[in-house]
Write a protein that holds these residues in place. Structure first.
Motif, short mmCIF file in Angstrom:
data_model
loop_
_atom_site.label_atom_id
_atom_site.label_comp_id
_atom_site.label_asym_id
_atom_site.label_seq_id
_atom_site.Cartn_x
_atom_site.Cartn_y
_atom_site.Cartn_z
N THR A 138 -9.50 5.33 -14.31
CA THR A 138 -8.39 4.54 -14.85
C THR A 138 -7.75 3.64 -13.80
OG1 THR A 138 -6.73 6.23 -14.40
CG2 THR A 138 -7.89 6.36 -16.53
N TRP A 139 -8.34 3.48 -12.66
CA TRP A 139 -7.82 2.68 -11.55
C TRP A 139 -6.66 3.36 -10.83
CZ3 TRP A 139 -11.39 -0.74 -10.52
CH2 TRP A 139 -12.11 -1.30 -11.57
N ALA A 140 -6.24 4.52 -11.29
CA ALA A 140 -5.25 5.32 -10.57
C ALA A 140 -5.98 6.44 -9.85
CB ALA A 140 -4.23 5.90 -11.55
N PRO A 141 -5.57 6.80 -8.66
CA PRO A 141 -6.34 7.77 -7.87
C PRO A 141 -6.12 9.20 -8.36
CG PRO A 141 -4.37 7.18 -6.67
CD PRO A 141 -4.40 6.31 -7.90
N THR A 142 -7.08 10.03 -8.08
CA THR A 142 -6.93 11.48 -8.28
C THR A 142 -7.06 12.22 -6.96
OG1 THR A 142 -9.29 11.69 -8.76
CG2 THR A 142 -7.80 11.39 -10.64
N THR A 143 -7.45 11.51 -5.89
CA THR A 143 -7.60 12.13 -4.57
C THR A 143 -6.80 11.34 -3.54
OG1 THR A 143 -9.50 10.85 -3.79
CG2 THR A 143 -9.96 12.77 -5.19
N LEU A 144 -6.58 11.97 -2.39
CA LEU A 144 -5.94 11.32 -1.26
C LEU A 144 -6.98 10.88 -0.23
CD1 LEU A 144 -2.89 13.73 -0.89
CD2 LEU A 144 -2.94 11.47 -1.98
N ASP A 186 -11.86 -1.03 1.15
CA ASP A 186 -11.90 -1.84 -0.07
C ASP A 186 -12.46 -1.04 -1.24
OD1 ASP A 186 -11.47 -4.03 -1.64
OD2 ASP A 186 -13.22 -5.14 -0.95
N ASN A 187 -12.00 0.16 -1.40
CA ASN A 187 -12.51 1.08 -2.43
C ASN A 187 -11.37 1.45 -3.36
OD1 ASN A 187 -13.52 3.20 -3.97
ND2 ASN A 187 -14.73 4.02 -2.29
N ARG A 188 -11.40 0.90 -4.57
CA ARG A 188 -10.30 1.09 -5.51
C ARG A 188 -10.33 2.45 -6.21
NH1 ARG A 188 -10.89 -4.63 -5.82
NH2 ARG A 188 -8.86 -5.70 -5.80
N THR A 189 -11.29 3.29 -5.91
CA THR A 189 -11.28 4.64 -6.48
C THR A 189 -10.52 5.61 -5.58
OG1 THR A 189 -13.33 5.44 -5.44
CG2 THR A 189 -13.54 4.20 -7.50
N CYS A 190 -10.18 5.19 -4.37
CA CYS A 190 -9.51 6.06 -3.39
C CYS A 190 -8.00 5.95 -3.50
CB CYS A 190 -9.93 5.68 -1.97
SG CYS A 190 -11.67 5.97 -1.58
N GLY A 191 -7.32 6.97 -3.05
CA GLY A 191 -5.87 6.91 -2.99
C GLY A 191 -5.38 5.91 -1.97
N SER A 235 -4.23 -9.06 9.37
CA SER A 235 -3.89 -8.61 8.01
C SER A 235 -4.37 -7.19 7.70
CB SER A 235 -4.47 -9.58 6.98
OG SER A 235 -5.90 -9.60 7.04
N LEU A 236 -4.92 -6.49 8.68
CA LEU A 236 -5.37 -5.12 8.44
C LEU A 236 -4.18 -4.25 8.00
CD1 LEU A 236 -7.68 -3.01 8.62
CD2 LEU A 236 -6.92 -2.58 10.98
N ARG A 237 -4.36 -3.50 6.92
CA ARG A 237 -3.27 -2.71 6.39
C ARG A 237 -3.80 -1.61 5.47
NH1 ARG A 237 -4.02 -7.42 3.79
NH2 ARG A 237 -3.86 -7.53 1.50
N VAL A 238 -2.91 -0.71 5.10
CA VAL A 238 -3.22 0.36 4.16
C VAL A 238 -2.61 0.01 2.81
CG1 VAL A 238 -3.00 2.81 3.62
CG2 VAL A 238 -3.16 2.06 6.01
N GLU A 239 -3.42 0.02 1.78
CA GLU A 239 -2.92 -0.09 0.41
C GLU A 239 -2.90 1.31 -0.20
OE1 GLU A 239 -4.15 -2.81 -3.33
OE2 GLU A 239 -5.38 -1.01 -3.05
N ASP A 294 -17.19 6.80 1.01
CA ASP A 294 -17.95 5.72 0.39
C ASP A 294 -18.40 6.19 -0.99
OD1 ASP A 294 -17.82 4.04 2.68
OD2 ASP A 294 -19.41 5.25 3.60
N GLY A 295 -18.32 5.28 -1.96
CA GLY A 295 -18.75 5.67 -3.31
C GLY A 295 -17.55 5.99 -4.19
N ASN A 296 -17.80 6.77 -5.24
CA ASN A 296 -16.82 7.04 -6.28
C ASN A 296 -15.95 8.24 -5.91
OD1 ASN A 296 -15.40 7.50 -8.63
ND2 ASN A 296 -17.17 7.43 -9.98
N ALA A 297 -14.70 7.96 -5.55
CA ALA A 297 -13.80 9.04 -5.14
C ALA A 297 -13.43 9.96 -6.30
CB ALA A 297 -12.53 8.45 -4.53
N TYR A 298 -13.58 9.49 -7.53
CA TYR A 298 -13.29 10.37 -8.66
C TYR A 298 -14.24 11.56 -8.70
CZ TYR A 298 -10.35 6.58 -10.48
OH TYR A 298 -9.38 5.62 -10.63
N ARG A 299 -15.40 11.41 -8.06
CA ARG A 299 -16.39 12.50 -8.06
C ARG A 299 -16.34 13.33 -6.78
NH1 ARG A 299 -21.68 9.23 -10.51
NH2 ARG A 299 -20.78 8.82 -12.59
#
Length: 446
Positions: free
Chosen positions: A312-318, A323-328, A338-342, A378-383
């Motif tokens: 759902t584009w919201a994280p479940t893990t920390l 550039d990985n939108r599955t991560c917290g 411009s290096l930063r933490v989102e 790297d990869g799908n953080a939901y898994r």
């Protein structure tokens, strides 16, 4: 932005006749008074504060006073405290006729800060960062839903049958976002006129969902702009006969509203992360290590935790990733400047003063304890089964904060206890039972 002298001239010419003096409650709503322009100028030039009842920092979502607070209670008689205008925040409000607004610091009548006041909580963390030689810079990306019903119509239907302004997903969709451009243009130009640096607006990942983005700034300025924007966007929607909400999860089937927080550290106007890898990694690692304990600062309501769902584009893990939108935590930026933490953990219902304060406190914890962020995911953080998890409900988040020595050390016992009680009262409002009727309480308020 306006100086007091400029405001006086505008009042004398009749261009401004109303000044809103406001601060945020624990839920992030603007509370305060409307003062006649002449009276405000006289009071400000005399150094006087605005007064209001101290129960304003001891309310639940329905604005009912609740027990358990040290600073205000029936037993203490619910007296007053002061709103001290921060004149650096004074600005015109273009969408309200002849109106200016100033944000205030909440203080006791002896001039000492009311420590649990959200703006004071953030300022205390900024003082800690400054003492260590850092200026925290932040940017917040707020998502919201536009619905065709007015706020009153939504209330009358118990928020059960709302019509998204656009009937299909409009993420980056120019034609679909054009359907709401009349409203979005007013919001963009209104915020620019209120002294903010507007960058862009875009459609988001569900029908009727949008986002307006602003240029990053020092954390206090960003939080101030954030609360003026949230309140103003709803006022503009009201004037256009529709409604919008920053509620984290209006319906189970809708994608949640996020508040992605971009954070970095500067010194003397220069970004530090790109030139100091250990500093960057430890700041990131502090957030990974602390966000479970500080979740209430980022996800303050029962509804907040419904947003954390796979896919759902919201994280479940920390977890963190490049550039990985599955991560917290998504590491972004082009080049060292411009290096930063989102952080993708906070929802759009968060109080920005508290969310920024937690981000800074966690980062400082990482620096002080030389925390290690661990391997990049790297990869799908939901898994990811071995990554630390975002709390899945407010009960777990309350327990983590209640037991947190970190929070007591970083914020002080008074702030810690106040936040714990606020979260406990949010849970107690439902007697431990959550129904769809919670939308009545938070759709318009958040």
């Amino acid at each position: 932005m306006l100086s007091l002298e400029e405001l006086r001239d505008l009042v004398e010419r009749g261009e401004i006749d109303t000044v809103i003096a406001a601060f945020t409650d624990m839920q992030g709503r603007l509370l305060g008074k409307r003062l006649h322009g002449e009276f405000f100028v006289e009071e400000a030039e005399s150094g006087h504060e605005v007064e209001g009842c101290n129960y304003l920092l001891a309310l639940d979502m329905d604005m009912d006073p609740v027990p358990g607070y040290e600073i205000a209670s029936w037993e203490q008689g619910y007296g007053d405290f002061g709103f001290r205008p921060d004149l650096s925040t004074l600005r015109r409000i273009p969408w309200l006729e002849a109106t200016a607004l100033v944000l205030c610091d909440v203080e006791w009548h002896d001039g000492s800060p009311v420590q649990p006041s959200p703006r004071q909580v953030l300022k205390a963390q900024l003082e800690r960062a400054s003492a260590a030689g850092y200026t925290p810079m932040t940017g917040s990306e707020l998502e919201f839903y536009v619905v065709r019903e007015t706020y009153r119509e939504a209330w009358d239907t118990r928020y059960g049958a709302l019509t998204p302004s656009v009937p299909y997903i409009l993420d980056y969709h120019v034609l679909a976002s054009t359907y709401d451009e009349g409203l979005l243009r007013q919001i963009r130009n209104g915020m620019q006129g209120a002294g903010m640096r507007v960058e862009s607006s875009k459609g988001e990942a569900w029908p009727g969902q949008h986002e307006v983005n602003f240029h990053f700034a020092d954390a206090l300025t960003m939080a101030d702009d954030h609360v003026v924007y949230k309140n103003g966007a709803k006022e503009i929607a009201f004037a256009n006969g529709c409604a919008l909400t920053f509620m984290a999860k209006p319906f189970e089937t809708w994608i949640g509203n996020s508040c992605h927080i971009h954070a970095s550290l500067f010194r003397d106007g220069q970004a530090l992360f790109g030139e100091d890898t250990p500093l960057f990694e430890r700041f990131l690692a502090g957030q990974i290590a602390c966000f479970k304990e500080l979740a209430i600062f980022l996800a303050p309501t029962i509804n907040s935790y419904k947003r954390y769902a796979p896919g759902t584009w919201a994280p479940t893990t920390l977890a963190w990733g490049n550039d990985n939108r599955t991560c917290g935590f998504r590491v972004v930026g082009h080049g060292p400047e411009s290096l930063r933490v989102e952080s993708r953990v906070p929802g759009a219902d968060c109080n920005p003063y508290l969310a920024f304060a937690a981000t800074i406190a966690a980062g400082l914890h990482g620096l002080e304890h030389a925390e290690d962020p661990g391997p990049r995911l790297d990869g799908n953080a939901y898994r990811a089964t071995d990554a630390p998890r975002v709390p899945s409900n407010i009960v777990d988040a309350i327990a983590a904060l209640e037991q947190s020595k970190l929070a007591v050390d970083a914020f002080g016992a008074a702030v810690h206890d106040h936040l714990v009680n606020t979260a406990q009262q949010e849970w107690a409002a439902f007697g431990g039972v959550v129904t769809d009727w919670e939308r009545r309480r938070s759709f318009e308020q958040l």
